[in-house]
Design a protein around this motif. Structure first.
Motif, PDB file in Angstrom:
ATOM      1  N   TYR A  18       0.792  -1.217   0.000  1.00  0.00           N
ATOM      2  CA  TYR A  18       0.000   0.000   0.000  1.00  0.00           C
ATOM      3  C   TYR A  18       0.833   1.279   0.000  1.00  0.00           C
ATOM      4  CZ  TYR A  18      -4.911  -1.338  -0.039  1.00  0.00           C
ATOM      5  OH  TYR A  18      -6.143  -1.746  -0.444  1.00  0.00           O
ATOM      6  N   PRO A  19       1.877   1.403   0.828  1.00  0.00           N
ATOM      7  CA  PRO A  19       2.667   2.637   0.758  1.00  0.00           C
ATOM      8  C   PRO A  19       3.260   2.875  -0.625  1.00  0.00           C
ATOM      9  CG  PRO A  19       3.135   1.489   2.793  1.00  0.00           C
ATOM     10  CD  PRO A  19       2.300   0.562   1.976  1.00  0.00           C
ATOM     11  N   THR A  20       3.729   1.801  -1.270  1.00  0.00           N
ATOM     12  CA  THR A  20       4.302   1.944  -2.606  1.00  0.00           C
ATOM     13  C   THR A  20       3.277   2.474  -3.588  1.00  0.00           C
ATOM     14  OG1 THR A  20       5.817   0.105  -2.191  1.00  0.00           O
ATOM     15  CG2 THR A  20       5.424   0.707  -4.485  1.00  0.00           C
ATOM     16  N   ILE A  21       2.116   1.833  -3.608  1.00  0.00           N
ATOM     17  CA  ILE A  21       1.083   2.217  -4.563  1.00  0.00           C
ATOM     18  C   ILE A  21       0.511   3.593  -4.225  1.00  0.00           C
ATOM     19  CG2 ILE A  21      -1.109   1.539  -5.583  1.00  0.00           C
ATOM     20  CD1 ILE A  21       1.309  -0.248  -6.243  1.00  0.00           C
ATOM     21  N   LEU A  22       0.273   3.839  -2.945  1.00  0.00           N
ATOM     22  CA  LEU A  22      -0.277   5.134  -2.550  1.00  0.00           C
ATOM     23  C   LEU A  22       0.680   6.268  -2.910  1.00  0.00           C
ATOM     24  CD1 LEU A  22      -1.831   4.320   0.951  1.00  0.00           C
ATOM     25  CD2 LEU A  22      -3.058   4.745  -1.185  1.00  0.00           C
ATOM     26  N   ARG A  23       1.977   6.030  -2.696  1.00  0.00           N
ATOM     27  CA  ARG A  23       2.947   7.067  -3.023  1.00  0.00           C
ATOM     28  C   ARG A  23       2.944   7.359  -4.523  1.00  0.00           C
ATOM     29  NH1 ARG A  23       6.693   4.915  -0.705  1.00  0.00           N
ATOM     30  NH2 ARG A  23       6.839   6.128   1.214  1.00  0.00           N
ATOM     31  N   ALA A  24       2.847   6.299  -5.334  1.00  0.00           N
ATOM     32  CA  ALA A  24       2.846   6.477  -6.790  1.00  0.00           C
ATOM     33  C   ALA A  24       1.586   7.205  -7.260  1.00  0.00           C
ATOM     34  CB  ALA A  24       2.967   5.122  -7.476  1.00  0.00           C
ATOM     35  N   LEU A  25       0.450   6.843  -6.668  1.00  0.00           N
ATOM     36  CA  LEU A  25      -0.805   7.461  -7.096  1.00  0.00           C
ATOM     37  C   LEU A  25      -0.930   8.892  -6.582  1.00  0.00           C
ATOM     38  CD1 LEU A  25      -3.269   4.463  -6.566  1.00  0.00           C
ATOM     39  CD2 LEU A  25      -2.363   5.323  -8.728  1.00  0.00           C
ATOM     40  N   PHE A  69      -8.425   5.859   0.922  1.00  0.00           N
ATOM     41  CA  PHE A  69      -7.327   6.103  -0.012  1.00  0.00           C
ATOM     42  C   PHE A  69      -6.647   7.445   0.282  1.00  0.00           C
ATOM     43  CE2 PHE A  69      -6.504   8.379  -4.090  1.00  0.00           C
ATOM     44  CZ  PHE A  69      -5.305   7.763  -4.417  1.00  0.00           C
ATOM     45  N   VAL A  70      -7.444   8.490   0.474  1.00  0.00           N
ATOM     46  CA  VAL A  70      -6.888   9.823   0.734  1.00  0.00           C
ATOM     47  C   VAL A  70      -6.187   9.867   2.084  1.00  0.00           C
ATOM     48  CG1 VAL A  70      -7.490  12.242   1.113  1.00  0.00           C
ATOM     49  CG2 VAL A  70      -8.578  10.975  -0.743  1.00  0.00           C
ATOM     50  N   ASN A  71      -6.836   9.316   3.108  1.00  0.00           N
ATOM     51  CA  ASN A  71      -6.230   9.360   4.444  1.00  0.00           C
ATOM     52  C   ASN A  71      -4.939   8.536   4.491  1.00  0.00           C
ATOM     53  OD1 ASN A  71      -6.631  10.200   7.351  1.00  0.00           O
ATOM     54  ND2 ASN A  71      -6.482   7.975   7.618  1.00  0.00           N
ATOM     55  N   GLY A  72      -4.938   7.382   3.819  1.00  0.00           N
ATOM     56  CA  GLY A  72      -3.727   6.566   3.793  1.00  0.00           C
ATOM     57  C   GLY A  72      -2.588   7.259   3.074  1.00  0.00           C
ATOM     58  N   ALA A  73      -2.883   7.917   1.947  1.00  0.00           N
ATOM     59  CA  ALA A  73      -1.838   8.612   1.198  1.00  0.00           C
ATOM     60  C   ALA A  73      -1.266   9.783   2.002  1.00  0.00           C
ATOM     61  CB  ALA A  73      -2.405   9.098  -0.127  1.00  0.00           C
ATOM     62  N   ARG A  74      -2.149  10.499   2.682  1.00  0.00           N
ATOM     63  CA  ARG A  74      -1.671  11.647   3.453  1.00  0.00           C
ATOM     64  C   ARG A  74      -0.870  11.244   4.684  1.00  0.00           C
ATOM     65  NH1 ARG A  74      -6.838  15.855   3.420  1.00  0.00           N
ATOM     66  NH2 ARG A  74      -6.506  16.645   1.295  1.00  0.00           N
ATOM     67  N   SER A  75      -1.082  10.013   5.150  1.00  0.00           N
ATOM     68  CA  SER A  75      -0.377   9.580   6.359  1.00  0.00           C
ATOM     69  C   SER A  75       0.994   8.988   6.058  1.00  0.00           C
ATOM     70  CB  SER A  75      -1.227   8.554   7.117  1.00  0.00           C
ATOM     71  OG  SER A  75      -1.372   7.373   6.345  1.00  0.00           O
TER      72      SER A  75
END
Length: 557
Positions: free
Chosen positions: A122-129, A186-192
């Motif tokens: 998830y961190p990898t994908i969230l960072r890319a997106l 998705f938004v909260n995970g990316a921001r964290s």
């Protein structure tokens, strides 16, 4: 020669769509764990991948994806006209656009980690997106399109089921909340994705760097382009095959004289839509209701027999041999049909203007009518057909009352209350009420002829008529306010309707109303009815067949 029948193709389409729907629901629920933490997302991902990235899960998932897409193309190819309701069009548009929206996501989350030899998290994908507004926007649109397509497909399948009304509110709530929670997660995970992950060698940081070093961008771009080209080629090829001239033409004739000339392979419903002829189809042409059914009056011989889905629906409503579902019936030669359910019958005609009827006492004639044993009839009828049948009945009641000079006060279940005399003197109002009762009797017989062979037992009416003073006014609250009448006269008419049922008759009318009308219904049974709250008894005339009184009435009430 068709390898798979239409019904079998629909079953395969439904099963593959169900598999994909479960996958999407699990995936979105995993996204929603981002509202808790990235750790929760990762914990959920391990369970998710254990199921869907195992060998059986991968075979089932991608097999369902390929099958569903091919069945969608087959359905598009079989569809003889692109004229369709908005809901069906949106479902197709969402479905065909999904591959192009999901290809970048699939390549980034499944293909690239596979080529790099490491697992994406998830961190990898969230960072890319999250690193690109274009990626974020595309992912959001893809999520909404995927869920909208899944919900439309599920709705088309569920809405004809008997249990759907009981769970409708719950299902709509789930359909609304799942994408909201998924996007918020998705938004909260990316921001964290904070500095603490990098400092502690957290989720995916070293893998992410390794992934960026080892993946070949040119190769990934070629893979994406290959996917784009493949899906575009399949869709374009399907549309090209549709454009090829087909062999043979048939003519479908309608009762109003219009004719639809279409190619062989068209269903009657598709022919109606192609010709711009209104044709009811509540379930969207899937053979799950009977609202599109037609009666074949010419050309029945030599036509293809119903398949299993159509046969089951027709059997449930007890349809005769010359009735077919328009969405399933694909004529092999010219045919003449009569749609049994017309679009005008889905609503009740506008009532007469109700003016000068508020806040006053007036002497009126009141009609109560009710269908007998309709609950028993409805138990053996499809929900859509029950609604249609009631609306045809209400329409008949409205026309009988309005053409006689009265006004419908309200419909109550399968009963109706009508008032006569809002603008006419009482003697004329009483004649109008008797005329309406006669028309109702004739109308119910016409309905029974129309639905002959489709009902286990004919429809029967019970009518009560009385005249006297009533309070007329606008009553209710907010938008529920309407013109209505209250008083002892209304209650008496209702009891007379019940008396008609007790004596297995069609009409119970007070002698008082008959006398005001200037008639004497000799030869019919007379009773003295006791009324609660009143010492006097009401002399009542029992008429077995209300249509008989039309001979005593002038042409106009």
């Amino acid at each position: 020669m068709t390898i798979l029948s239409t019904s079998r193709c629909k079953q395969i389409h439904l099963i593959s769509g169900s598999v994909l729907g479960v996958f999407v629901l699990c995936h979105f629920l995993n996204h929603s764990l981002g509202l808790v933490s990235i750790g929760a997302m990762e914990a959920g991902r391990h369970v998710f991948t254990l199921v869907w990235q195992s060998l059986p899960g991968t075979v089932v998932l991608y097999g369902a994806l390929l099958t569903h897409f091919l069945m969608a193309l087959d359905s598009l190819y079989r569809r003889q006209t692109l004229r369709m309701p908005v809901g069906e069009a949106l479902k197709i548009i969402f479905g065909l656009s999904l591959p192009f929206l999901l290809i970048p996501h699939v390549v980034a989350t499944r293909v690239e980690p596979l080529l790099a030899g490491i697992g994406g998290d998830y961190p990898t994908i969230l960072r890319a997106l999250w690193s690109s507004s274009a990626n974020t926007t595309r992912q959001t649109i893809a999520l909404l399109f995927v869920w909208s397509h899944a919900c439309l497909g599920a709705w088309f399948w569920m809405r004809g089921r008997d249990w759907f009304p009981r769970y409708e509110t719950l299902l709509y709530t789930v359909a609304l909340l799942v994408p909201i929670f998924a996007l918020l997660g998705f938004v909260n995970g990316a921001r964290s994705l904070g500095r603490e992950y990098a400092e502690h060698g957290g989720y995916g940081d070293r893998d992410y760097a390794s992934l960026q070093q080892r993946a070949d961008p040119a190769l990934l771009e070629n893979i994406r382009l290959a996917f784009y080209g493949g899906f575009a080629g399949l869709i374009g090829g399907t549309l090209a095959l549709r454009a090829l001239p087909s062999r043979g033409r048939i003519r479908i004739r309608y009762p109003d004289g219009r004719v639809a000339a279409v190619s062989l392979g068209f269903s009657v419903l598709e022919a109606s839509r192609a010709a711009g002829i209104s044709h009811v189809s509540v379930c969207g042409g899937r053979g799950r209701c009977s609202t599109c059914r037609v009666r074949i009056i010419q050309g029945l011989e030599g036509q293809p027999v119903p398949e299993a889905a159509e046969r089951a629906t027709l059997a449930r409503i007890g349809a005769p041999d010359n009735v077919r579902l328009a969405c399933q019936f694909r004529p092999a030669h010219d045919v003449s049909v009569v749609p049994i359910l017309d679009t005008d019958s889905l609503g009740i005609k506008t009532q007469l203007a109700r003016q000068n009827g508020g806040g006053r006492e007036r002497r009126v004639a009141v009609l109560f009518c009710d269908l007998r044993d309709f609950t028993r009839i409805a138990e053996h009828t499809l929900p859509y057909d029950t609604v249609f049948l009631l609306n045809r009945y209400f329409e008949m009641v409205g026309e009988a009352v309005e053409s006689s000079g009265g006004v419908i006060d309200k419909f109550i279940g399968d009963g109706a209350l009508a008032i006569f005399g809002l603008k006419t003197p009482l003697p004329q109002a009483c004649r109008q009420a008797l005329n309406a009762a006669s028309r109702l009797s004739q109308g119910i017989r016409a309905l029974n002829q129309t639905f002959e062979g489709e009902l286990d037992q004919p429809l029967r009416l019970a009518i009560g008529l009385h005249a006297g003073p009533a309070i007329i006014g606008e009553m209710g609250y907010g938008q529920a306010t309407s013109l209505t009448a209250v008083g002892d006269t209304i209650n008496t008419a209702s009891r007379l309707e019940g008396l008609a049922k007790e004596h297995d008759a069609e009409l119970a009318v007070s002698v008082e109303l008959v006398q005001h009308a200037g008639f004497d219904l000799q030869g019919h049974r007379r009773l003295d009815m006791g009324l609660r709250g009143r010492q006097a008894r009401l002399e009542t005339c029992i008429v077995d067949d209300a249509s008989e009184i039309s001979e005593l009435l002038p042409a106009r009430g």
